[in-house]
Design a protein around this motif. Structure first.
Motif, short mmCIF file in Angstrom:
data_model
loop_
_atom_site.label_atom_id
_atom_site.label_comp_id
_atom_site.label_asym_id
_atom_site.label_seq_id
_atom_site.Cartn_x
_atom_site.Cartn_y
_atom_site.Cartn_z
N ASP A 123 90.18 18.78 17.31
CA ASP A 123 90.70 19.88 16.87
C ASP A 123 90.97 19.97 15.14
O ASP A 123 91.43 20.79 14.64
CB ASP A 123 92.19 20.25 17.67
CG ASP A 123 92.17 20.46 19.03
OD1 ASP A 123 91.42 21.38 19.17
OD2 ASP A 123 92.50 19.58 19.97
N GLU A 168 102.24 23.77 15.16
CA GLU A 168 101.65 24.43 15.99
C GLU A 168 100.55 23.55 17.07
O GLU A 168 100.59 23.65 18.22
CB GLU A 168 100.75 25.61 15.47
CG GLU A 168 100.03 26.58 16.38
CD GLU A 168 99.26 27.77 15.64
OE1 GLU A 168 98.30 28.13 16.12
OE2 GLU A 168 99.59 28.05 14.56
N TYR A 169 99.91 22.97 16.30
CA TYR A 169 98.99 21.92 16.83
C TYR A 169 99.80 20.94 18.02
O TYR A 169 99.28 20.66 18.91
CB TYR A 169 98.11 21.09 15.86
CG TYR A 169 97.07 21.42 15.15
CD1 TYR A 169 97.03 23.14 15.14
CD2 TYR A 169 95.73 20.93 14.88
CE1 TYR A 169 95.78 23.78 14.48
CE2 TYR A 169 94.73 21.75 14.07
CZ TYR A 169 94.95 23.00 14.06
OH TYR A 169 93.77 23.54 13.60
N ARG A 170 100.67 20.58 17.48
CA ARG A 170 101.66 19.64 18.52
C ARG A 170 102.06 20.45 19.58
O ARG A 170 102.10 19.76 20.90
CB ARG A 170 102.84 19.16 17.73
CG ARG A 170 102.43 17.91 16.63
CD ARG A 170 103.58 17.24 16.32
NE ARG A 170 104.24 16.28 17.22
CZ ARG A 170 105.37 15.63 16.94
NH1 ARG A 170 106.05 15.28 15.69
NH2 ARG A 170 105.75 14.87 17.97
N ARG A 171 102.72 21.51 19.29
CA ARG A 171 103.04 22.48 20.74
C ARG A 171 101.87 22.68 21.50
O ARG A 171 102.18 22.60 22.66
CB ARG A 171 103.65 23.80 19.98
CG ARG A 171 104.38 24.53 21.03
CD ARG A 171 105.06 25.69 20.62
NE ARG A 171 104.28 26.75 19.78
CZ ARG A 171 104.14 26.80 18.44
NH1 ARG A 171 105.03 25.90 17.58
NH2 ARG A 171 103.34 27.42 17.77
N HIS A 172 100.74 22.84 21.15
CA HIS A 172 99.41 23.16 21.87
C HIS A 172 98.78 21.64 22.38
O HIS A 172 97.88 21.83 22.99
CB HIS A 172 98.64 24.00 21.36
CG HIS A 172 99.09 25.51 21.13
ND1 HIS A 172 99.27 26.40 22.13
CD2 HIS A 172 99.57 26.26 19.96
CE1 HIS A 172 99.93 27.47 21.78
NE2 HIS A 172 100.01 27.23 20.40
N ARG A 173 99.50 20.48 22.19
CA ARG A 173 99.03 19.29 22.43
C ARG A 173 97.62 19.33 22.07
O ARG A 173 96.59 18.63 22.78
CB ARG A 173 99.01 19.03 23.82
CG ARG A 173 100.59 18.88 24.17
CD ARG A 173 100.82 18.58 25.81
NE ARG A 173 102.01 18.44 26.01
CZ ARG A 173 102.53 18.34 27.27
NH1 ARG A 173 101.59 17.98 28.35
NH2 ARG A 173 103.74 18.29 27.91
N CYS A 174 97.06 19.57 20.84
CA CYS A 174 95.62 19.55 20.24
C CYS A 174 95.46 18.17 19.87
O CYS A 174 96.33 17.42 19.69
CB CYS A 174 95.71 20.44 18.93
SG CYS A 174 96.03 22.25 19.39
#
Length: 255
Positions: free
Chosen positions: A124, A140-146
């Motif tokens: 990502d 945002e990336y962490r929240r979506h486990r990117c």
């Protein structure tokens, strides 16, 4: 004695006495080689001191090639010197970084080293901490486990060799006539990448260079890490992760 193991990522539990009882008979003249993703030079400040001091107190000498998860900004701070025929960085007197494209002689055997690899956990992207929207994107990336990393904090472009390092590696190979006893790398040649990944992992400039070594060099055995498995690929290639294996014993030990 020379032992060899795979990625440690700053966790050296496997080297503790209860997990590695052989260490009680070792001295600083014996070696433990780590096939990349060493991870003990990670912060580049006093936070690294505890782990590095612990490693220095081990009864044996620790050697490592660089992986893709290393703080290359921090490693640059250590001077380069010569040791056993090749260039190294002394992180501590008995914790030694074996640099790319070098040939060393240890216990009468030659070792060609080529650290580095492409990260597999950045699908990502790489975030720039200086970008104005960095904080928003990070959470945002962490929240979506990117699958992402942050430039100069958890990812460094130097994970792959530079043109100068490839050039030096080729000069080293020419000097030794493409003949060595052992090859120590973090990644592996295209042919082995395909066997391990079954098409999942892509080739890159480093795996292509290692493929050239695979085809044309004369060697007894090749050890590498990176893929977090313990896997024998035929008689001459070993992928290492958590296990510790003896490379060879000196004549007195064999007796």
């Amino acid at each position: 004695m020379i032992y060899i193991t795979g990625d440690t990522h700053g966790d050296f539990t496997r080297l503790e006495a209860e997990n590695f009882p052989q260490r009680k008979s070792l001295t600083k003249e014996d070696y433990m080689i780590i096939c990349g993703d060493f991870g003990a030079v990670w912060f580049g400040d006093e936070r690294d001191a505890g782990r590095l001091d612990w490693l220095e107190k081990l009864p044996f000498t620790v050697l490592f090639v660089g992986g893709n998860h290393e703080n290359y900004d921090a490693l640059k701070a250590f001077p380069v010197t010569e040791w056993h025929g090749g260039k190294v960085q002394f992180i501590r007197p008995h914790v030694i970084h074996l640099l790319r494209g070098q040939l060393y002689e240890l216990e009468g055997h030659t070792f060609f080293t080529m650290g580095g690899a492409s990260s597999h956990d950045i699908d990502d992207g790489i975030l720039d901490p200086d970008a104005p929207d960095f904080e928003r994107l990070f959470f945002e990336y962490r929240r979506h486990r990117c699958m992402f990393r942050v430039n100069h904090i958890s990812w460094w472009a130097e994970e792959l060799p530079s043109d100068e390092e490839y050039e030096e590696a080729r000069k080293t190979l020419e000097r030794c006539g493409w003949k060595m006893d052992y090859i120590i790398t973090h990644d592996c040649p295209d042919t082995l990448v395909d066997i391990i990944g079954r098409g999942f992992y892509e080739h890159d400039k480093l795996t292509a260079f290692l493929e050239e070594v695979y085809k044309y060099a004369e060697y007894s055995h090749w050890f590498f890490g990176h893929y977090h498995e313990n896997y024998e690929l035929g008689d001459r290639h070993t992928l290492l992760y958590e296990i510790i294996t003896p490379l060879f014993m000196d004549e007195d030990e064999e007796e």
